[in-house]
Motif scaffolding. Structure first.
Motif, PDB file in Angstrom:
ATOM      1  N   PHE A 267      39.459 -35.234  25.043  1.00  0.00           N
ATOM      2  CA  PHE A 267      38.431 -36.147  25.553  1.00  0.00           C
ATOM      3  C   PHE A 267      37.496 -36.621  24.437  1.00  0.00           C
ATOM      4  CE2 PHE A 267      40.000 -33.899  29.153  1.00  0.00           C
ATOM      5  CZ  PHE A 267      39.989 -34.814  30.176  1.00  0.00           C
ATOM      6  N   ALA A 268      37.953 -36.445  23.192  1.00  0.00           N
ATOM      7  CA  ALA A 268      37.091 -36.751  22.050  1.00  0.00           C
ATOM      8  C   ALA A 268      36.507 -38.153  22.130  1.00  0.00           C
ATOM      9  CB  ALA A 268      37.871 -36.578  20.754  1.00  0.00           C
ATOM     10  N   ASN A 269      37.313 -39.114  22.618  1.00  0.00           N
ATOM     11  CA  ASN A 269      36.856 -40.497  22.606  1.00  0.00           C
ATOM     12  C   ASN A 269      36.369 -40.982  23.963  1.00  0.00           C
ATOM     13  OD1 ASN A 269      37.412 -40.828  19.831  1.00  0.00           O
ATOM     14  ND2 ASN A 269      39.594 -40.987  20.334  1.00  0.00           N
TER      15      ASN A 269
ATOM     16  N   PHE B 179      34.844 -27.597  16.834  1.00  0.00           N
ATOM     17  CA  PHE B 179      33.975 -27.416  18.004  1.00  0.00           C
ATOM     18  C   PHE B 179      34.538 -28.117  19.235  1.00  0.00           C
ATOM     19  CE2 PHE B 179      30.274 -24.910  17.181  1.00  0.00           C
ATOM     20  CZ  PHE B 179      30.289 -24.775  15.804  1.00  0.00           C
ATOM     21  N   LEU B 180      35.189 -29.266  19.025  1.00  0.00           N
ATOM     22  CA  LEU B 180      35.862 -29.931  20.142  1.00  0.00           C
ATOM     23  C   LEU B 180      36.883 -28.982  20.752  1.00  0.00           C
ATOM     24  CD1 LEU B 180      36.650 -33.564  18.953  1.00  0.00           C
ATOM     25  CD2 LEU B 180      35.679 -32.938  21.149  1.00  0.00           C
ATOM     26  N   LYS B 181      37.612 -28.308  19.886  1.00  0.00           N
ATOM     27  CA  LYS B 181      38.649 -27.392  20.321  1.00  0.00           C
ATOM     28  C   LYS B 181      38.029 -26.159  20.976  1.00  0.00           C
ATOM     29  CE  LYS B 181      42.996 -26.008  18.281  1.00  0.00           C
ATOM     30  NZ  LYS B 181      43.536 -25.496  17.015  1.00  0.00           N
ATOM     31  N   LEU B 182      36.947 -25.692  20.383  1.00  0.00           N
ATOM     32  CA  LEU B 182      36.293 -24.493  20.888  1.00  0.00           C
ATOM     33  C   LEU B 182      35.872 -24.665  22.341  1.00  0.00           C
ATOM     34  CD1 LEU B 182      35.128 -21.675  19.993  1.00  0.00           C
ATOM     35  CD2 LEU B 182      32.958 -22.856  19.707  1.00  0.00           C
TER      36      LEU B 182
ATOM     37  N   ASN C 226      28.769 -37.297  20.233  1.00  0.00           N
ATOM     38  CA  ASN C 226      27.704 -36.397  20.664  1.00  0.00           C
ATOM     39  C   ASN C 226      27.758 -35.077  19.914  1.00  0.00           C
ATOM     40  OD1 ASN C 226      25.772 -37.009  23.062  1.00  0.00           O
ATOM     41  ND2 ASN C 226      27.651 -38.133  23.537  1.00  0.00           N
ATOM     42  N   ILE C 227      28.975 -34.539  19.783  1.00  0.00           N
ATOM     43  CA  ILE C 227      29.093 -33.229  19.135  1.00  0.00           C
ATOM     44  C   ILE C 227      28.658 -33.315  17.681  1.00  0.00           C
ATOM     45  CG2 ILE C 227      30.766 -31.487  18.387  1.00  0.00           C
ATOM     46  CD1 ILE C 227      32.150 -31.807  21.073  1.00  0.00           C
ATOM     47  N   GLN C 228      28.958 -34.439  17.029  1.00  0.00           N
ATOM     48  CA  GLN C 228      28.605 -34.518  15.605  1.00  0.00           C
ATOM     49  C   GLN C 228      27.198 -35.067  15.373  1.00  0.00           C
ATOM     50  OE1 GLN C 228      31.902 -36.810  14.269  1.00  0.00           O
ATOM     51  NE2 GLN C 228      30.882 -38.784  14.474  1.00  0.00           N
TER      52      GLN C 228
ATOM     53  N   LEU D 105      32.858 -37.762  32.276  1.00  0.00           N
ATOM     54  CA  LEU D 105      33.061 -36.313  32.270  1.00  0.00           C
ATOM     55  C   LEU D 105      32.532 -35.688  33.545  1.00  0.00           C
ATOM     56  CD1 LEU D 105      31.808 -35.513  28.661  1.00  0.00           C
ATOM     57  CD2 LEU D 105      34.135 -36.029  29.367  1.00  0.00           C
ATOM     58  N   SER D 106      33.131 -34.570  33.946  1.00  0.00           N
ATOM     59  CA  SER D 106      32.584 -33.802  35.052  1.00  0.00           C
ATOM     60  C   SER D 106      31.377 -33.018  34.539  1.00  0.00           C
ATOM     61  CB  SER D 106      33.639 -32.850  35.583  1.00  0.00           C
ATOM     62  OG  SER D 106      33.917 -31.869  34.609  1.00  0.00           O
ATOM     63  N   GLY D 107      30.607 -32.443  35.472  1.00  0.00           N
ATOM     64  CA  GLY D 107      29.401 -31.715  35.083  1.00  0.00           C
ATOM     65  C   GLY D 107      29.685 -30.576  34.111  1.00  0.00           C
ATOM     66  N   GLY D 108      30.770 -29.833  34.379  1.00  0.00           N
ATOM     67  CA  GLY D 108      31.103 -28.710  33.513  1.00  0.00           C
ATOM     68  C   GLY D 108      31.503 -29.160  32.120  1.00  0.00           C
ATOM     69  N   MET D 109      32.300 -30.240  32.064  1.00  0.00           N
ATOM     70  CA  MET D 109      32.720 -30.749  30.758  1.00  0.00           C
ATOM     71  C   MET D 109      31.512 -31.241  29.967  1.00  0.00           C
ATOM     72  SD  MET D 109      35.923 -32.891  32.188  1.00  0.00           S
ATOM     73  CE  MET D 109      36.663 -33.610  30.730  1.00  0.00           C
ATOM     74  N   ALA D 110      30.616 -31.955  30.650  1.00  0.00           N
ATOM     75  CA  ALA D 110      29.438 -32.494  29.968  1.00  0.00           C
ATOM     76  C   ALA D 110      28.595 -31.354  29.399  1.00  0.00           C
ATOM     77  CB  ALA D 110      28.608 -33.337  30.940  1.00  0.00           C
TER      78      ALA D 110
END
Lengths: 339, 265
Positions: free
Chosen positions: B139-141, B130-133, B109-111, B147-152
């Motif tokens: 949770f990369a994979n 950005f994953l780190k940021l 998703n990020i990429q 995911l929880s709402g905040g993580m999503a």
């Protein structure tokens, strides 16, 4: 990127994805013992009944039951040492036991008590004997059926995906394609047999075409539905990420449509089995469908059942294979949807 | 304190000039219902501006126009010196529903933006950054439904930011989160904003959120959507949610919205 920014730890609102409780499992003894026990009974019943039968018809089945007994013992032994096998064995052993039980009952009411009229209802020993007897032709027939089925299915799916994606995505294709799909699609493929026999240069060719047609309709329909129901917000997000038309089609609409497409693939597989058997019965002079009607013509019902047994394994293996493919492709749904 | 001077970001100012938008009425397509009426708004480069207002005031319509997902009925929109003609990667959009692609992993998703623009090859290293940021390297994979709402929502932010958009549009991005996650995410968004100097336009229902986060607050009124007032928030960052000035400003806006609501009906 500015690396001086403090990064928050992933632990903050990380929750465990899914805690898997691994409880040490012990398969209950009755589950382990039932299989060998009933296999033993089956052998005893068979021996008792087989005394009245010519030995060449019964030997193979004796061996078969012996192997089943051996496998039950092997399974029970292995699961004690191989832990990953345990859950599986606990699940499968009662089902296999029931199957052995059914075979025993079948044998008792056919050759044992002669409740069912011959030659329409041979015993399991008779079916096995005919299968072994006619193995070459059965193998050939299975091979022919597999070839017809796979080529028809592959052709149908390939065409269906192209038409489905076009009709689902492009307005013009939808305008012209949808009425055609709605009018021609519901006609059962087998209804085209008279036409196919006239038009096509060979029976095999027409059978492949009919199977492809049978697969084409459900797969196209479900692909159209999946593509055109792609959530608009996914497309909006993709556009603001800089996506062009090809990304929108291939990386958003098609993945979003995949669950729907797989429903079409399963439906298409069902109709392809049906069409295969019918096409082989009336047109092509080979394959399992042909074999069944041919054996029936000679009143060799042992062979009819033998072919049905092979069909059962053949079709369910292909179904299982498609399930496996779906599990791979739709792995992202796992946990979100009850399969 | 981040100002436009500490992040010189020429060309990322947002200008909305005399924008109106109407839609066909649902019962009669001939009749047009105005959603936005001659809206004028300027957001300086690297500013964070909030839009608050009751439902139907055209906040989301305005955001969709800026994103280029809809076209104006009249008026003009500009980012820097470029007019907005359609959606592109310069204007990122984050919705209340994170709208992550469920068939892609967090990393996928990020990429997505890089893949869409054919830049994954040369900018692959940024994906991990950005994953780190957003703190999701572990949770990369994972797939989105784990995911929880905040993580999503953090993934959605990273997905929008990896394109280095000039303007980031946030349509009630924290609206679906519980109060605690929400406050933490407000700090998170502020941190990303300060780090990247992206111009941000935030639509929210939450007045506290608007005061806590923004340089100025635009108050809109409905039927048709108009800008009622723009309030400058000159509080020191990081802001104290229970300071005297904060509460006073809150009172003012509440009063204004209440008054504005009565005036319309």
């Amino acid at each position: 990127m500015n690396s001086a920014i403090p990064e928050i730890s992933p632990a903050i609102d990380a929750r465990p994805v899914k805690a898997k409780a691994r409880v040490a499992l012990q398969v209950p003894i009755y589950k382990l013992a039932a299989g060998p026990f009933f296999s033993g009974i089956a052998i005893a019943v068979h021996m008792a009944i087989a005394k009245k039968q010519p030995p060449f018809e019964t030997m193979a089945y004796t061996w078969f039951l012996g192997i089943v007994l051996g496998l039950f013992l092997l399974g029970a032994l292995l699961q004690a040492f191989v832990k990953p096998m345990r859950r599986w064995w606990a699940h499968i052993a009662p089902l296999l036991t029931a199957a052995v039980l059914l075979l025993t009952i079948w044998e008792i009411i056919t050759t044992g008590l002669r409740w069912l009229p011959m030659p329409y209802f041979p015993s399991p020993a008779g079916v096995l004997a005919s299968m072994i007897d006619d193995r070459k032709l059965l193998f050939d027939s299975t091979w022919h059926s597999l070839f017809l089925l796979l080529s028809g299915y592959a052709l149908g799916v390939a065409v269906a995906l192209i038409t489905g994606i076009c009709i689902g995505w492009f307005g013009t294709a939808r305008y012209w394609g949808m009425p055609l799909l709605k009018i021609l699609g519901p006609i059962p493929a087998t209804a085209w047999i008279p036409l196919a026999m006239v038009v096509s240069p060979s029976a095999t060719f027409s059978a492949v075409g009919l199977i492809a047609l049978a697969v084409w309709f459900p797969v196209t329909m479900l692909t159209v539905s999946g593509i055109s129901n792609t959530r608009a917000s996914y497309l909006d997000v993709a556009k603001t990420l800089g996506a062009g038309p090809s990304y929108l089609i291939f990386k958003v609409a098609i993945p979003a449509a995949m669950p729907s497409i797989f429903i079409g693939l399963f439906m298409g597989l069902g109709t392809s089995f049906l069409t295969l058997v019918v096409a082989e019965t009336v047109g092509v002079k080979s394959g399992l469908g042909w074999y069944v009607s041919w054996a029936q013509g000679w009143a060799e019902y042992g062979k009819v059942y033998g072919a049905l047994v092979i069909m059962a394994f053949f079709f369910s293996s292909i179904m299982t294979l498609l399930f496996k493919v779906r599990d791979r492709v739709l792995v992202w749904q796992k946990g979100a949807i009850k399969w | 304190m981040v100002t436009s001077s500490s992040h010189p970001n020429e060309g990322s100012a947002l200008r909305i000039h005399q924008v109106s938008k109407d839609f066909p009425a649902s019962d009669n397509p001939e009749r047009r219902v105005p959603a936005l009426d001659t809206v004028d708004l300027s957001v300086g480069a690297s500013e964070l501006v909030s839009i608050v207002g009751p439902s139907g005031c055209g906040k989301s319509t305005l955001l969709r126009l800026i994103a280029g997902l809809d076209t104006v009925s009249s008026g003009e929109l500009w980012v820097g010196s470029e007019p907005i003609t359609g959606p592109n990667a310069q204007r990122g959009l984050v919705f209340q529903d994170p709208n992550l692609f469920p068939w892609l992993t967090v990393k996928g998703n990020i990429q997505a933006g890089l893949v869409a623009r054919g830049l994954l090859g040369e900018k692959r290293h940024e994906v991990d950054e950005f994953l780190k940021l957003v703190g999701l390297q572990d949770f990369a994979n994972s797939y989105p439904h784990h995911l929880s709402g905040g993580m999503a929502q953090r993934v959605a932010l990273a997905r929008a930011l990896i394109n280095h958009p000039k303007v980031l549009l946030l349509d009630e991005p924290l609206g679906a989160l519980d109060a605690f996650t929400r406050m933490r995410m407000q700090d998170e968004v502020l941190r990303l904003w300060q780090a990247r100097g992206t111009t941000m336009l935030l639509v929210t229902h939450d007045i506290d959120e608007a005061i806590y986060m923004s340089d100025s607050i635009v108050i809109m009124t409905p039927h048709p959507g108009r800008i009622e007032r723009t309030i400058r928030v000159d509080l020191e960052r990081p802001r104290q949610r229970n300071s005297q000035e904060f509460l006073q400003l809150r009172g003012e806006i509440l009063e204004l919205l209440h008054f504005a609501g009565r005036a319309v009906h």
